[in-house]
Design an enzyme around this catalytic site. Structure first.
Site, PDB file in Angstrom:
ATOM      1  CE  LYS A 220       4.478   2.239  12.443  1.00  0.00           C
ATOM      2  NZ  LYS A 220       3.711   2.196  11.186  1.00  0.00           N
TER       3      LYS A 220
ATOM      4  N   GLY B  66      13.111   6.370  -1.934  1.00  0.00           N
ATOM      5  CA  GLY B  66      13.031   5.138  -1.131  1.00  0.00           C
ATOM      6  C   GLY B  66      12.776   3.952  -2.039  1.00  0.00           C
TER       7      GLY B  66
ATOM      8  N   GLY C  99      12.490   0.549  -0.776  1.00  0.00           N
ATOM      9  CA  GLY C  99      12.317  -0.581   0.141  1.00  0.00           C
ATOM     10  C   GLY C  99      11.011  -1.295  -0.146  1.00  0.00           C
ATOM     11  CG  ASN C 100       9.245  -3.732   2.989  1.00  0.00           C
ATOM     12  OD1 ASN C 100       9.928  -4.640   2.525  1.00  0.00           O
ATOM     13  ND2 ASN C 100       9.192  -3.474   4.286  1.00  0.00           N
ATOM     14  CB  ALA C 101       6.386   1.341   0.645  1.00  0.00           C
ATOM     15  N   GLY C 102       8.459   1.532  -1.641  1.00  0.00           N
ATOM     16  CA  GLY C 102       8.923   2.279  -2.816  1.00  0.00           C
ATOM     17  C   GLY C 102       9.258   1.388  -4.000  1.00  0.00           C
TER      18      GLY C 102
HETATM   19  P1  NAD Z   1      11.973  -0.180   4.077  1.00  0.00           P
HETATM   20  O1  NAD Z   1      12.916  -0.219   5.219  1.00  0.00           O
HETATM   21  O2  NAD Z   1      11.676  -1.444   3.367  1.00  0.00           O
HETATM   22  O3  NAD Z   1      12.468   0.864   2.970  1.00  0.00           O
HETATM   23  C1  NAD Z   1      12.857   2.180   3.238  1.00  0.00           C
HETATM   24  C2  NAD Z   1      13.659   2.696   2.044  1.00  0.00           C
HETATM   25  O4  NAD Z   1      13.969   4.068   2.260  1.00  0.00           O
HETATM   26  C3  NAD Z   1      14.983   1.972   1.843  1.00  0.00           C
HETATM   27  O5  NAD Z   1      15.216   1.859   0.455  1.00  0.00           O
HETATM   28  C4  NAD Z   1      16.005   2.931   2.488  1.00  0.00           C
HETATM   29  O6  NAD Z   1      17.300   2.772   1.968  1.00  0.00           O
HETATM   30  C5  NAD Z   1      15.399   4.247   2.070  1.00  0.00           C
HETATM   31  N1  NAD Z   1      15.809   5.397   2.875  1.00  0.00           N
HETATM   32  C6  NAD Z   1      16.025   5.479   4.200  1.00  0.00           C
HETATM   33  N2  NAD Z   1      16.396   6.737   4.517  1.00  0.00           N
HETATM   34  C7  NAD Z   1      16.410   7.443   3.378  1.00  0.00           C
HETATM   35  C8  NAD Z   1      16.693   8.782   3.044  1.00  0.00           C
HETATM   36  N3  NAD Z   1      17.046   9.655   3.992  1.00  0.00           N
HETATM   37  N4  NAD Z   1      16.584   9.156   1.759  1.00  0.00           N
HETATM   38  C9  NAD Z   1      16.214   8.282   0.817  1.00  0.00           C
HETATM   39  N5  NAD Z   1      15.938   7.008   1.053  1.00  0.00           N
HETATM   40  C10 NAD Z   1      16.043   6.594   2.320  1.00  0.00           C
HETATM   41  O7  NAD Z   1      10.633   0.490   4.635  1.00  0.00           O
HETATM   42  P2  NAD Z   1       9.181   0.489   4.015  1.00  0.00           P
HETATM   43  O8  NAD Z   1       8.382  -0.573   4.670  1.00  0.00           O
HETATM   44  O9  NAD Z   1       9.274   0.572   2.530  1.00  0.00           O
HETATM   45  O10 NAD Z   1       8.639   1.865   4.586  1.00  0.00           O
HETATM   46  C11 NAD Z   1       8.925   3.113   3.958  1.00  0.00           C
HETATM   47  C12 NAD Z   1       7.926   4.142   4.438  1.00  0.00           C
HETATM   48  O11 NAD Z   1       6.608   3.686   4.096  1.00  0.00           O
HETATM   49  C13 NAD Z   1       7.900   4.362   5.957  1.00  0.00           C
HETATM   50  O12 NAD Z   1       7.561   5.687   6.214  1.00  0.00           O
HETATM   51  C14 NAD Z   1       6.798   3.438   6.407  1.00  0.00           C
HETATM   52  O13 NAD Z   1       6.259   3.833   7.658  1.00  0.00           O
HETATM   53  C15 NAD Z   1       5.821   3.623   5.263  1.00  0.00           C
HETATM   54  N6  NAD Z   1       4.832   2.573   5.143  1.00  0.00           N
HETATM   55  C16 NAD Z   1       5.196   1.295   4.839  1.00  0.00           C
HETATM   56  C17 NAD Z   1       4.217   0.315   4.751  1.00  0.00           C
HETATM   57  C18 NAD Z   1       4.549  -1.093   4.381  1.00  0.00           C
HETATM   58  O14 NAD Z   1       3.612  -1.897   4.224  1.00  0.00           O
HETATM   59  N7  NAD Z   1       5.798  -1.450   4.197  1.00  0.00           N
HETATM   60  C19 NAD Z   1       2.878   0.639   4.968  1.00  0.00           C
HETATM   61  C20 NAD Z   1       2.538   1.950   5.250  1.00  0.00           C
HETATM   62  C21 NAD Z   1       3.531   2.915   5.329  1.00  0.00           C
END
Ligand code: NAD
Length: 401
Positions: free
Chosen positions: A103, A209, A211-214
């Site tokens: 990481k 959340g 973002g990408n995942a949510g």
């Molecule tokens: P991202 O930056 O695209 O999205 C994160 C989201 O969480 C955003 O909407 C942000 O505003 C929100 N957020 C941040 N702090 C917050 C809080 N305190 N309360 C509520 N919402 C909050 O990131 P992502 O890629 O979606 O990753 C999110 C999680 O998923 C991380 O833990 C990441 O490690 C995990 N993850 C992502 C992937 C991937 O492919 N993107 C894969 C495996 C795990």
């Protein structure tokens, strides 16, 4: 609150206590193989020079090259990166891909930088990591606040597409990578739905959340007929007991940069969002969101961890006592790294797979991993998290160097 690396070790040791795991395996898993810390100079748009601190942690490569995202966040620290690298080792083992755990991170609030500054920072990180990353050594990917745009800069700066995954299609990315984490999570859920007694009337979901995942998960759940009651971003959440129109909400988020103040829904705090009564709660934001102080208030029937490390070990105990089943991150979000591996394989072999080829492979991999985790849960009469870590430990033990 304990640091997240301690949480990760705690989870591993809780699982190892139940299964017969070689002590030498545990000793080696307790300490990442390599930690790299770099200083990255960036000439800012106003002509000033700013220094940024970056990291790469290579936890374990018994199963294959280190693999894991690069996180841009103002609060990234070495403990967090170590924890995330450790979870990657287990995630790769659980979903059965020949990769290890790594990481990276940079301490930065990317919202404060222009695109040109972000590009210089990303290219600077790659130059500082010369000899550390490489297609057969360590292959980064996107994470919090990094996207295909940053991954394309990494590939270009390094000079080989297979050095990084999560790229745009034109730079050698894979079909299906952008949606893989959420799609994988959905396949895991589909495999367990009946065993977890998530009947149709329980098909309401709250997602922390967007973002990408949510956001992708919200779209998938909405498309499959689940009622998405609430979701949030870092500024707060929105709630509609009748269900949110996710496509309209996504448009609203793009236009206003926030999910809040969405027509027909009420604003809600991130704390209250976690307490909504629902069939499924999906943390998809940051670590340590569900802890001893709020786990008792959770009213979901099942929790699916799309975020990495959203639940502390103390919260795990509280949820277990309440009968809330937790589908752990190292299984639930492993679709992302699985398709990352497919991207790497395509780049190494010079192949291009269709979206349906990728999707078929992903579905099979997620179904097999989920069933294997369930088998360990049953065999050791334990929860899904311990079941997943036991599976990871067994597979690491097989490849011990
Ligand atoms: P991202 O930056 O695209 O999205 C994160 C989201 O969480 C955003 O909407 C942000 O505003 C929100 N957020 C941040 N702090 C917050 C809080 N305190 N309360 C509520 N919402 C909050 O990131 P992502 O890629 O979606 O990753 C999110 C999680 O998923 C991380 O833990 C990441 O490690 C995990 N993850 C992502 C992937 C991937 O492919 N993107 C894969 C495996 C795990």
């Amino acid at each position: 609150m304990p640091n997240v690396f301690e949480n990760a070790l705690n989870q591993i040791h809780r699982a190892a206590e139940l299964a017969k795991i070689d002590e030498n395996v545990l000793k080696q898993i307790n300490i990442p193989m390599r930690e790299v810390r770099v200083a990255i100079p960036v000439k800012m748009d106003d002509g000033s020079l700013r220094m940024f601190e970056g990291f790469r942690v290579q936890h374990n490569n018994w199963r294959g090259p280190f693999k894991g995202g690069i996180r841009y966040h103002q609060q990234v620290d070495i403990h967090e990166v170590k924890a995330l690298a450790t979870w990657m080792t287990f995630k790769c083992a659980v979903c059965g891909i020949p990769m290890g755990g790594g990481k990276g991170g940079v301490i930065v609030n990317p919202k404060e930088l222009s695109e040109a500054e972000l590009e210089k920072l990303t290219r600077g990180w790659v130059r500082s990591m010369k000899g550390v990353i490489g297609p057969e050594i360590d292959v980064p990917a996107p994470d919090l606040n990094t996207t295909p745009r940053e991954m394309d800069w990494v590939a270009d700066e390094f000079g080989h597409p297979a050095v990084v995954t999560g790229k745009t299609i034109k730079a050698g990315g894979s079909a299906g990578r952008g949606t893989a984490t959420a799609t994988g999570g959905y396949y895991v859920l589909e495999t367990l739905k009946e065993r977890l007694l998530l009947e149709p009337e329980m098909q309401s979901v709250v997602i922390q959340g967007f973002g990408n995942a949510g956001r992708m998960m919200a779209q998938i759940m909405h498309r499959h007929g689940w009622k998405v009651l609430a979701t949030s971003d870092s500024s707060g959440g929105v709630y509609n007991p009748a269900g949110l129109d996710i496509d309209a909400l996504a448009k609203h988020k793009d236009e206003t940069k926030s999910v809040q103040n969405f027509a027909g829904a009420q604003n809600i705090t991130n704390e209250k969002l976690l307490e909504i009564e629902c069939g499924l709660l999906i943390p998809a934001a940051m670590e340590n969101q569900i802890h001893a102080g709020n786990a008792g208030n959770i009213k979901a029937k099942v929790m699916l961890e799309l975020a990495n490390g959203p639940t502390t070990p103390e919260a795990d105990d509280i949820l277990r006592e309440k009968g809330i089943e937790v589908i752990p991150d190292i299984l639930a979000n492993s679709g992302g790294v699985t398709v990352s591996y497919y991207e790497w394989e395509q780049n190494m072999k010079g192949e291009v797979w269709t979206e349906s080829q990728v999707d078929d492979k992903l579905k099979l991999a997620m179904t097999e991993a989920t069933n294997a985790v369930w088998e360990r849960k049953e065999k050791y009469n334990t929860d899904l998290r311990r079941g997943a870590f036991i599976l990871g430990l067994e597979r690491l033990q097989e490849t011990q160097k």
